[in-house]
Design an enzyme around this catalytic site. Structure first.
Site, mmCIF file in Angstrom:
data_model
loop_
_atom_site.group_PDB
_atom_site.id
_atom_site.type_symbol
_atom_site.label_atom_id
_atom_site.label_comp_id
_atom_site.label_asym_id
_atom_site.label_seq_id
_atom_site.Cartn_x
_atom_site.Cartn_y
_atom_site.Cartn_z
ATOM 1 N N ARG A 284 22.954 134.328 41.240
ATOM 2 C CA ARG A 284 21.768 135.100 41.258
ATOM 3 C C ARG A 284 21.053 134.791 42.516
ATOM 4 O O ARG A 284 20.595 133.761 42.644
ATOM 5 C CB ARG A 284 20.898 134.888 40.019
ATOM 6 C CG ARG A 284 20.018 135.920 39.924
ATOM 7 C CD ARG A 284 19.137 135.799 38.495
ATOM 8 N NE ARG A 284 17.840 135.205 38.656
ATOM 9 C CZ ARG A 284 16.844 135.659 38.763
ATOM 10 N NH1 ARG A 284 16.526 136.885 39.467
ATOM 11 N NH2 ARG A 284 15.767 134.718 38.928
ATOM 12 N N ARG B 9 22.631 123.671 36.915
ATOM 13 C CA ARG B 9 22.282 125.150 37.917
ATOM 14 C C ARG B 9 21.950 124.414 39.231
ATOM 15 O O ARG B 9 21.129 123.490 39.446
ATOM 16 C CB ARG B 9 20.809 125.749 37.271
ATOM 17 C CG ARG B 9 21.020 126.596 36.059
ATOM 18 C CD ARG B 9 21.757 127.853 36.421
ATOM 19 N NE ARG B 9 21.960 128.559 35.226
ATOM 20 C CZ ARG B 9 21.307 129.675 34.546
ATOM 21 N NH1 ARG B 9 20.290 129.765 35.226
ATOM 22 N NH2 ARG B 9 21.910 130.350 33.628
ATOM 23 N N ARG C 139 20.972 130.847 43.184
ATOM 24 C CA ARG C 139 21.314 129.808 42.331
ATOM 25 C C ARG C 139 22.547 130.273 41.856
ATOM 26 O O ARG C 139 23.116 131.359 41.783
ATOM 27 C CB ARG C 139 20.325 129.705 41.179
ATOM 28 C CG ARG C 139 20.154 130.718 40.350
ATOM 29 C CD ARG C 139 21.086 130.975 39.162
ATOM 30 N NE ARG C 139 20.656 131.959 38.137
ATOM 31 C CZ ARG C 139 21.277 132.541 37.296
ATOM 32 N NH1 ARG C 139 22.603 132.438 37.343
ATOM 33 N NH2 ARG C 139 20.937 133.359 36.546
ATOM 34 N N THR D 80 26.296 137.057 31.019
ATOM 35 C CA THR D 80 25.798 137.656 32.468
ATOM 36 C C THR D 80 26.000 136.793 33.437
ATOM 37 O O THR D 80 25.637 137.186 34.658
ATOM 38 C CB THR D 80 24.393 137.963 32.101
ATOM 39 O OG1 THR D 80 23.591 136.882 32.042
ATOM 40 C CG2 THR D 80 23.798 138.822 30.899
ATOM 41 N N ARG E 149 13.015 141.859 38.029
ATOM 42 C CA ARG E 149 12.222 140.960 36.926
ATOM 43 C C ARG E 149 11.010 140.673 37.413
ATOM 44 O O ARG E 149 10.575 140.991 38.471
ATOM 45 C CB ARG E 149 12.810 139.689 36.728
ATOM 46 C CG ARG E 149 14.405 139.457 36.258
ATOM 47 C CD ARG E 149 14.933 138.212 36.070
ATOM 48 N NE ARG E 149 16.159 138.274 35.808
ATOM 49 C CZ ARG E 149 17.092 137.034 35.506
ATOM 50 N NH1 ARG E 149 16.671 135.967 35.796
ATOM 51 N NH2 ARG E 149 18.200 137.346 35.100
ATOM 52 N N CYS F 4 25.704 132.103 29.090
ATOM 53 C CA CYS F 4 25.373 133.360 28.999
ATOM 54 C C CYS F 4 26.412 134.211 29.702
ATOM 55 O O CYS F 4 26.666 134.126 30.892
ATOM 56 C CB CYS F 4 23.963 133.774 29.668
ATOM 57 S SG CYS F 4 23.290 135.492 29.358
ATOM 58 N N GLU G 52 12.543 136.169 34.264
ATOM 59 C CA GLU G 52 13.111 136.865 33.207
ATOM 60 C C GLU G 52 12.143 137.186 32.020
ATOM 61 O O GLU G 52 11.390 136.191 31.656
ATOM 62 C CB GLU G 52 14.530 136.399 32.666
ATOM 63 C CG GLU G 52 15.201 137.404 31.836
ATOM 64 C CD GLU G 52 16.575 136.904 31.729
ATOM 65 O OE1 GLU G 52 17.062 135.858 31.856
ATOM 66 O OE2 GLU G 52 17.409 137.925 31.766
ATOM 67 N N GLU H 188 19.925 125.637 30.565
ATOM 68 C CA GLU H 188 20.979 126.844 29.743
ATOM 69 C C GLU H 188 22.311 126.498 29.978
ATOM 70 O O GLU H 188 23.149 126.653 29.170
ATOM 71 C CB GLU H 188 20.614 128.193 30.314
ATOM 72 C CG GLU H 188 21.260 129.229 29.541
ATOM 73 C CD GLU H 188 21.132 130.465 30.030
ATOM 74 O OE1 GLU H 188 19.858 130.676 30.276
ATOM 75 O OE2 GLU H 188 22.031 131.306 30.280
#
Ligand code: ADP
Ligand code: CIR
Length: 370
Positions: free
Chosen positions: A292, A241, A138, A285, A321, A283, A326, A237
């Site tokens: 990811r 995505r 993603r 990260t 994970r 985020c 997560e 988020e």
């Protein structure tokens, strides 16, 4: 590297902070600094940094509170920091820069230009289908000139849903599919999509505390093609995505599909991006490539020696994970293992890092290593 609004703001001076907000900023800072939290925000929000940042705002009006409130409410955060808008990365750079450098092992001053490379360079990581249950890659995207989720108004949510759903509804061929607004999904359908790993969960406490779940379910939804191998989440988020996934370990096919989808969407909209940090997301990260790349992988031998599993994963910059994503635990020795770094390397390199590491883990698993 500052946006046009940020440059205007710099000339005008600091934004004004209301006394009640100033009090909340101080409270959040004290909560974090007086705690035993192991989060990156606790480590990098020093007294000196706090003093520099507590009175300033981004051009969109975001404050330090908007960045650190999730970390203050969740002292068990790994990171504890969110960007409420694209300019937060520059306005609050004294906090973001060192935290980002640590998370992504980012030593360069600039993220490399986007480079997807040729997916054919990758092959199936688990051709015998013994270990890998499914593969997913993603990426995240934010639409330029809109605040990120933490600062969006209800109208922003509706407007972005409109824009993005129009774009995704124009896919052709294998990627063609249907957009389902969350509001119109019946609860059983929604739960099935979550259970089957296609849809985001509701009510994540880290996101809720970051104020990312306001006006739920307004503006949120999922697009997918009939085989559910290509998916776009809207306004979870991040504004977007983009996800490609399928059963087994054929990373080449999964990556190729994601590349096609992300490249097409780039022709429909302008994304929030800067030279130093690549694509910008809520985020820290997720910035850079925002990639990811994960496998759901069964590792019964290595599961018996979690230290060994973490040691090999760490060597290849992989993050382990639980099965449901997560902050969850592993079920039946199935792990979600993915590249940890998304910044400072190209899309191609992020996939390579993940696939090299997974091959190594499989080698250890096959040798019965514990
Ligand atoms: P992300 O930030 O990548 O969206 P999450 O940890 O929130 O990550 O996971 C979102 C969903 O994607 C979860 O249901 C998770 O189990 C699922 N998922 C992640 N990797 C895989 C994979 N390789 N195969 C199947 N589902 C996956
Ligand atoms: C945390 O700080 O734990 C949450 N805000 C989630 C951080 C993102 N996760 C990650 O490590 N990629």
């Amino acid at each position: 590297m500052f946006s046009r609004t940020a440059m205007l703001w710099q000339r005008c001076g600091k934004g004004r902070i209301q006394p009640e907000v100033a009090a909340k900023i101080e409270q959040a800072y004290k909560t974090i600094s007086n705690s035993n939290s192991k989060s990156l925000v606790k480590k990098h929000l020093t007294k000196e940094t706090y003093e520099k940042l507590k009175d300033i705002t981004t051009p969109m009006g975001s404050t330090l509170l908007d960045c650190i409130q999730s970390g203050a409410a969740n002292l068990d955060s790994g990171v504890g920091l969110y960007a409420p808008d694209a300019d937060a990365y520059t306005v609050f750079h004294e906090l973001f820069n060192p935290l980002i450098a640590e998370y992504h092992s980012f030593k360069n001053s600039k993220h490399p230009p986007s480079c997807w490379g040729d997916p054919v360079a990758f092959s199936n990581i688990d051709p015998s289908n013994k270990y890998i249950i499914s593969t997913r890659v993603r990426t995240g995207r934010s639409i330029k000139d809109y605040p990120f989720a933490a600062k969006m108004t209800e109208d922003d949510y509706k407007e972005l849903e409109q824009k993005i759903s129009m774009a995704v509804n124009s896919f052709q061929g294998e990627l063609q599919g249907t957009y389902y607004p969350l509001k119109l999904l019946v609860p059983t359908e929604q739960q099935k999509l979550v259970d089957d790993h296609y849809l985001f969960k509701e009510g994540d406490r880290f996101l809720t505390a970051a104020k990312i779940c306001r006006f739920w379910p307004t503006g949120r939804g999922i697009f997918y093609n009939p085989s559910k191998t290509f998916i776009v989440w809207i306004n979870e988020e991040d504004h977007m995505r983009i996800i490609s996934m399928q059963k087994g370990g054929d990373i080449m096919a999964v990556y190729k599909r994601l590349k096609e989808g992300a490249e097409y969407l780039e022709t429909c909209m302008e994304f929030a991006h800067n030279d130093k940090y690549g694509y910008l997301t809520s985020c820290p990260t997720n910035i850079g490539t925002a990639i990811r790349a994960s496998v759901h992988i069964s590792l019964p031998h290595l599961a018996a020696n979690r230290t060994k599993l973490e040691e090999i994963a760490g060597r290849y910059n992989l993050q382990v994970r639980g099965t449901e994503g997560e902050h969850t635990e592993s079920v039946d020795n199935v792990y979600d293992i993915s590249n940890k770094r998304r910044l400072g390397l190209t899309e191609f390199m992020a996939i390579k890092e993940m696939s090299d590491g997974i091959r190594e883990l499989i080698k250890h698993e096959e040798s019965g290593d514990e």
